[in-house]
Design an enzyme around this catalytic site. Structure first.
Site, PDB file in Angstrom:
ATOM      1  N   SER A 188      47.706  40.827  43.970  1.00 55.12           N
ATOM      2  CA  SER A 188      47.888  42.262  44.182  1.00 55.12           C
ATOM      3  C   SER A 188      47.978  43.063  42.897  1.00 55.12           C
ATOM      4  O   SER A 188      47.684  44.259  42.887  1.00 55.12           O
ATOM      5  CB  SER A 188      49.161  42.504  45.011  1.00 55.12           C
ATOM      6  OG  SER A 188      50.303  42.016  44.327  1.00 55.12           O
ATOM      7  N   GLY A 190      48.249  39.052  47.893  1.00 50.50           N
ATOM      8  CA  GLY A 190      48.827  37.894  48.550  1.00 50.50           C
ATOM      9  C   GLY A 190      48.193  36.574  48.169  1.00 50.50           C
ATOM     10  O   GLY A 190      48.570  35.526  48.698  1.00 50.50           O
ATOM     11  N   ASN A 207      52.656  34.254  43.784  1.00 54.63           N
ATOM     12  CA  ASN A 207      52.811  34.042  45.223  1.00 54.63           C
ATOM     13  C   ASN A 207      53.109  32.582  45.556  1.00 54.63           C
ATOM     14  O   ASN A 207      53.776  32.295  46.547  1.00 54.63           O
ATOM     15  CB  ASN A 207      51.555  34.522  45.959  1.00 54.63           C
ATOM     16  CG  ASN A 207      51.470  36.034  45.992  1.00 54.63           C
ATOM     17  OD1 ASN A 207      52.437  36.716  46.274  1.00 54.63           O
ATOM     18  ND2 ASN A 207      50.307  36.569  45.667  1.00 54.63           N
ATOM     19  N   ASP A 212      58.426  51.443  47.085  1.00 55.51           N
ATOM     20  CA  ASP A 212      58.789  50.209  47.779  1.00 55.51           C
ATOM     21  C   ASP A 212      59.624  49.285  46.903  1.00 55.51           C
ATOM     22  O   ASP A 212      60.077  48.240  47.344  1.00 55.51           O
ATOM     23  CB  ASP A 212      57.531  49.475  48.269  1.00 55.51           C
ATOM     24  CG  ASP A 212      56.607  49.029  47.161  1.00 55.51           C
ATOM     25  OD1 ASP A 212      56.958  49.185  45.970  1.00 55.51           O
ATOM     26  OD2 ASP A 212      55.512  48.512  47.479  1.00 55.51           O
ATOM     27  N   HIS A 231      55.916  47.178  43.718  1.00 57.18           N
ATOM     28  CA  HIS A 231      54.702  47.177  42.922  1.00 57.18           C
ATOM     29  C   HIS A 231      54.729  48.233  41.820  1.00 57.18           C
ATOM     30  O   HIS A 231      55.302  49.297  42.009  1.00 57.18           O
ATOM     31  CB  HIS A 231      53.481  47.411  43.818  1.00 57.18           C
ATOM     32  CG  HIS A 231      53.271  46.334  44.822  1.00 57.18           C
ATOM     33  ND1 HIS A 231      53.841  46.366  46.072  1.00 57.18           N
ATOM     34  CD2 HIS A 231      52.564  45.185  44.745  1.00 57.18           C
ATOM     35  CE1 HIS A 231      53.495  45.273  46.731  1.00 57.18           C
ATOM     36  NE2 HIS A 231      52.733  44.541  45.952  1.00 57.18           N
TER      37      HIS A 231
END
Length: 234
Positions: free
Chosen positions: A51, A88, A119, A200, A203
């Site tokens: 990402s 992801g 990840n 959020d 990121h």
């Protein structure tokens, strides 16, 4: 403590993205800076990652590969990024598609920049598995004689010292083995700077990605093969 905090942010930044279908890699449309001339033949750079390359939460032209392209072109380097970032993605996913990405190009790239492994850590995959997958990716690139910039990650402290010892050693170990250029911790420029993180709290913002580009620009530019000088006139 600073490195531990960095590891926490690394975990959050990479793992909260859902797995998405594998897209066909796209070339960015970031414009060159108009007041600085771009010279030389076009230099293709592949960005293979998750990402942090895919541009989660920002406009396509604001992704790390797009802004890196603009920054390189601003230096007069005729760079063209191929964004092979998938939100992801794990090292296993990167291994599965690296040949597809490279074979889809008209010519071998001058450089591959890799950001994978975060990840794997979030999902609790064994560091030995992450190491093996990255090793195979780098072996494929070495076989094709393609230089690499490896963007490192760190283990989150909740995994414990044993995991940290094994995971944190992956990137410097492989960089040494394959002669890759290493950035020890890709997310370091946004650590402790909430204004550079999206709402959020996961990121990097567009400005955060700009800071990451600024921190790695010299490294990427320095890893590009030097152009061959034209023969001297007789």
């Amino acid at each position: 403590m600073k490195w531990k905090l960095a590891a926490v942010v690394a975990t959050l930044s990479l793992g909260a993205c859902g797995t998405e279908p594998v897209p066909v890699p796209t070339e960015s449309t970031a414009p060159a800076l108009p007041d600085l001339p771009v010279v030389g033949e076009e230099v293709t750079i592949v960005a293979l990652g998750d990402s942090l390359f895919a541009g989660y939460g920002v406009e396509p032209g604001q992704s790390y590969p797009a802004r890196l392209e603009a920054a390189l072109r601003g230096r007069g380097i005729n760079a063209r990024m191929v964004n092979a970032g998938v939100s992801g993605d794990t090292t296993s996913g990167g291994l599965q598609r690296v040949d597809f990405v490279l074979d889809g190009l008209k010519a071998p790239p001058a450089l591959v920049v890799i950001s994978l492994g975060g990840n794997d850590m979030l999902r609790g995959l064994p560091p030995a598995e992450t190491l093996a997958n990255l090793d195979k990716i780098l072996a494929k690139l070495a076989e094709r004689k393609i230089p690499v910039v490896l963007l490192g990650m760190l283990s989150a402290p909740n995994w414990g010292e044993e995991h940290a010892k094994a995971f944190n050693a992956i990137y410097p170990k492989l960089a040494k083995k394959y002669g890759a250029t290493l950035v020890p911790f890709f997310l370091q420029p946004v650590i402790g700077k909430p204004e550079l993180i999206q709402p959020d709290r996961i990121h990097p913002t567009a400005r955060g990605l700009e800071e990451m580009v600024a921190a790695t620009l010299d490294t990427v530019a320095g890893a590009l093969p030097k152009p061959t000088a034209p023969p001297a006139p007789r």
